[in-house]
Design an enzyme around this catalytic site. Structure first.
Site, PDB file in Angstrom:
ATOM      1  N   GLU A  43       0.853  -1.190   0.000  1.00 36.79           N
ATOM      2  CA  GLU A  43       0.000   0.000   0.000  1.00 36.79           C
ATOM      3  C   GLU A  43       0.890   1.241   0.000  1.00 36.79           C
ATOM      4  O   GLU A  43       1.592   1.511   0.975  1.00 36.79           O
ATOM      5  CB  GLU A  43      -0.904   0.007   1.234  1.00 36.79           C
ATOM      6  CG  GLU A  43      -1.720   1.275   1.416  1.00 36.79           C
ATOM      7  CD  GLU A  43      -2.417   1.343   2.771  1.00 36.79           C
ATOM      8  OE1 GLU A  43      -2.640   2.478   3.259  1.00 36.79           O
ATOM      9  OE2 GLU A  43      -2.730   0.284   3.352  1.00 36.79           O
ATOM     10  N   LYS A 134     -11.076  -1.523   6.942  1.00 41.41           N
ATOM     11  CA  LYS A 134      -9.810  -1.217   7.606  1.00 41.41           C
ATOM     12  C   LYS A 134     -10.138  -0.720   9.011  1.00 41.41           C
ATOM     13  O   LYS A 134     -10.686   0.371   9.179  1.00 41.41           O
ATOM     14  CB  LYS A 134      -9.055  -0.142   6.825  1.00 41.41           C
ATOM     15  CG  LYS A 134      -7.820   0.403   7.542  1.00 41.41           C
ATOM     16  CD  LYS A 134      -7.218   1.555   6.738  1.00 41.41           C
ATOM     17  CE  LYS A 134      -6.100   2.241   7.502  1.00 41.41           C
ATOM     18  NZ  LYS A 134      -5.483   3.341   6.751  1.00 41.41           N
TER      19      LYS A 134
END
Length: 215
Positions: A43, A134
């Site tokens: 990421e 998340k």
């Protein structure tokens, strides 16, 4: 389906390296180092200068390694979402839920992973087609919070980010997470441009993950 393939890749990766750097070159080298250590989910945060350039470079570098999945992080709104997707990001992560970003990701069949904490936030995200939540910041709660959330919402997929480390990673998976995001501890050697140190950290996280899930 493209989206389902990426979701499977994220779950198989287990540990997603969250990369924040001060320059394009630092970010690229840090990502290479994490991948060299066995991590397949990357990421690249948009707090990194020219993050789109980093994403494009990495996508090209690993074009022949389909197991490596490159995504974008710290994506706050629709404009950055589009920029990240155009750069080649296979998934988009945000510290918070943004309705327009969710719609755009659904349109392009890109997994959207927004930061949520409360059952209400999680429920809202799920209604907009979010497949992985998340849990952020993960350090605000113990891993048992995941088990508590999954009692009334058993099908929710959760990825904690923030506060995950080698000491508690097994506990997170024991409580039902599908993956974890790791940034600060994994990337700590970057402060000294110690890319070998990042690789060694990545190896430790990969090993800890495999042990946690019994592989």
């Amino acid at each position: 389906m493209r989206k389902q393939k990426t979701l499977c890749q994220l779950k198989e990766a287990g540990v997603i390296a969250v990369v924040r750097a001060d320059s394009v070159q630092e970010a690229i080298e840090a990502c290479h180092a994490a991948i060299a250590g066995g991590l397949t989910g990357i990421e690249v945060t948009y707090t990194t200068p020219d993050a789109s350039e980093v994403i494009r470079t990495l996508v090209a570098d690993y074009a022949n390694q389909p197991e490596i999945v490159i995504g974008a992080g710290t994506v706050l709104e629709e404009v950055t979402t589009i920029e990240a997707i155009n750069a080649g990001a296979k998934f988009v992560v945000s510290p918070c839920f943004d309705e327009e970003s969710a719609k755009m990701c659904n349109l392009y069949q890109i997994p959207y992973l927004p930061g949520c904490l409360t059952p209400t936030e999680i429920h809202t995200a799920l209604k907009f087609g979010v497949d992985i939540i998340k849990l952020f910041p993960g350090s605000s709660f113990s891993p048992s919070y995941v088990k508590n959330i999954k009692a009334p919402l058993p099908r929710v997929n959760i990825m904690p980010t923030g506060g995950v480390n080698l000491d508690n990673i097994a506990e997170w998976f024991a409580n039902g997470v599908v993956a974890v995001g790791v940034g600060g501890d994994l990337m700590a050697p970057l402060a000294n441009h110690d890319y070998e140190g990042i690789t060694e950290k990545a190896k430790a996280y990969k090993s800890a993950y495999l042990q946690a899930v019994g592989q």
